[in-house]
Design a protein around this motif. Sequence first.
Motif, PDB file in Angstrom:
ATOM      1  N   TRP A 117       0.836  -1.195   0.000  1.00 44.42           N
ATOM      2  CA  TRP A 117       0.000   0.000   0.000  1.00 44.42           C
ATOM      3  C   TRP A 117       0.874   1.249   0.000  1.00 44.42           C
ATOM      4  O   TRP A 117       1.715   1.440   0.866  1.00 44.42           O
ATOM      5  N   ASP A 118       0.667   2.077  -1.001  1.00 39.94           N
ATOM      6  CA  ASP A 118       1.301   3.393  -1.071  1.00 39.94           C
ATOM      7  C   ASP A 118       0.527   4.312  -0.132  1.00 39.94           C
ATOM      8  O   ASP A 118      -0.613   4.684  -0.410  1.00 39.94           O
ATOM      9  N   HIS A 119       1.127   4.687   0.996  1.00 38.02           N
ATOM     10  CA  HIS A 119       0.416   5.424   2.032  1.00 38.02           C
ATOM     11  C   HIS A 119       0.066   6.856   1.646  1.00 38.02           C
ATOM     12  O   HIS A 119      -0.551   7.578   2.442  1.00 38.02           O
ATOM     13  N   THR A 120       0.456   7.291   0.442  1.00 34.17           N
ATOM     14  CA  THR A 120       0.015   8.608  -0.021  1.00 34.17           C
ATOM     15  C   THR A 120      -1.349   8.509  -0.706  1.00 34.17           C
ATOM     16  O   THR A 120      -1.975   9.532  -0.994  1.00 34.17           O
ATOM     17  N   THR A 121      -1.800   7.296  -0.959  1.00 31.74           N
ATOM     18  CA  THR A 121      -3.117   7.090  -1.573  1.00 31.74           C
ATOM     19  C   THR A 121      -4.125   6.755  -0.482  1.00 31.74           C
ATOM     20  O   THR A 121      -3.782   6.117   0.522  1.00 31.74           O
ATOM     21  N   PRO A 122      -5.384   7.159  -0.643  1.00 28.03           N
ATOM     22  CA  PRO A 122      -6.354   6.990   0.442  1.00 28.03           C
ATOM     23  C   PRO A 122      -6.798   5.541   0.650  1.00 28.03           C
ATOM     24  O   PRO A 122      -6.918   4.764  -0.295  1.00 28.03           O
ATOM     25  N   LYS A 144     -10.575   7.904   3.196  1.00 28.75           N
ATOM     26  CA  LYS A 144     -11.720   8.416   2.442  1.00 28.75           C
ATOM     27  C   LYS A 144     -12.906   7.467   2.631  1.00 28.75           C
ATOM     28  O   LYS A 144     -12.749   6.248   2.543  1.00 28.75           O
ATOM     29  N   GLY A 160      -8.293   2.851  -9.231  1.00 27.67           N
ATOM     30  CA  GLY A 160      -7.340   3.848  -8.765  1.00 27.67           C
ATOM     31  C   GLY A 160      -7.900   4.922  -7.861  1.00 27.67           C
ATOM     32  O   GLY A 160      -7.181   5.827  -7.444  1.00 27.67           O
ATOM     33  N   GLU A 161      -9.203   4.841  -7.541  1.00 26.38           N
ATOM     34  CA  GLU A 161      -9.803   5.850  -6.677  1.00 26.38           C
ATOM     35  C   GLU A 161      -9.287   5.733  -5.237  1.00 26.38           C
ATOM     36  O   GLU A 161      -9.252   6.706  -4.491  1.00 26.38           O
ATOM     37  N   TYR A 162      -8.887   4.514  -4.863  1.00 18.51           N
ATOM     38  CA  TYR A 162      -8.365   4.241  -3.526  1.00 18.51           C
ATOM     39  C   TYR A 162      -7.067   3.451  -3.648  1.00 18.51           C
ATOM     40  O   TYR A 162      -6.858   2.712  -4.624  1.00 18.51           O
ATOM     41  N   GLY A 163      -6.225   3.551  -2.621  1.00 15.80           N
ATOM     42  CA  GLY A 163      -4.991   2.776  -2.600  1.00 15.80           C
ATOM     43  C   GLY A 163      -5.130   1.490  -1.826  1.00 15.80           C
ATOM     44  O   GLY A 163      -4.305   0.570  -1.962  1.00 15.80           O
TER      45      GLY A 163
END
Length: 305
Positions: A117-122, A144, A160-163
């Motif tokens: 998980w890329d922690h910059t993505t929600p 989010k 791609g709306e969420y990580g």
Amino acid sequence: MPNKIIRVGSRESVLAVAQTELVMETIRKNHPEVELELVTMKTTGDKILDKSLDKIGGKGLFVKELDKALMEGRIDISVHSLKDMPMETPDELPILAYSKRGNPFDCLVLPEGVDSWDHTTPAGCSGHRRRVQLQKLFGDVPIKGIRGNIHTRLNKLDSGEYGALVLACSGLARVGLSSRIHHVFTLEEMIPSAGQGILAVQGRKGEDYSWLMETDDPISRIQATAERAFVRTLDGGCSSPIAAYAQVSGQEVLLTGLYYHDPEGIYVTGTKTDRIENAQKLGETLAEELKSRFLCGCGVENGGL
């Protein structure tokens, strides 16, 4: 024993139907003479997806239409995810049976083909309970809100709306999507929602439901009693990040709970053990103890909301 078709009410989502079919399968296995008919309907909670539950009326929106159908005799029983049911149920529509519990824990789900998980993505979370505990684990990560059925949420994740998403392990398993689970949160990492993994069968007071006897799991009943008593004592509604999980070992129950106080944005967790016959008292007592700890500031943590 019923001599007519038994109409079984369910929400119309893929998960709800799969769960209701599990209950129907148990009934058929033990009572092949009982003829069952599945009746599905869309609830208000399923129709309004652009607002969080606390903004539109809470968990009762997932049962209102089914309760009405039960009262009017259009269905004979209804099946719900116990975690989606209000803590108070009408006296005339009692919970008759609690299914054998599925995996009670939450899990982290990543986009297809992604290993971390890329922690910059929600992260997509459906409620404050998960948000509070996720932020304790990962710090100030973007979170989010997300609503909708499992497939809708997974589509939003993969587009791609969420990580990442936080979902219930039991729901994914019941629709054949366990392979999407990246990490199962331990009890120490994330305390589940009261009743998560248990299916509740609701019916009308005073009618003969002896054919449901084998559907009721005594361990699940004890767990549900303790967990729901804990939340009910703390006045926990759909928007309250209260969590509870009961573990039964022999004649004892170990209850773990989380109490969050919204105005201050802080919470406290704790455990307590009692005999299985005292499951309701256990839930009430732990709730009062955590409330007292909050008032004295003992063991209180910042919830980050």
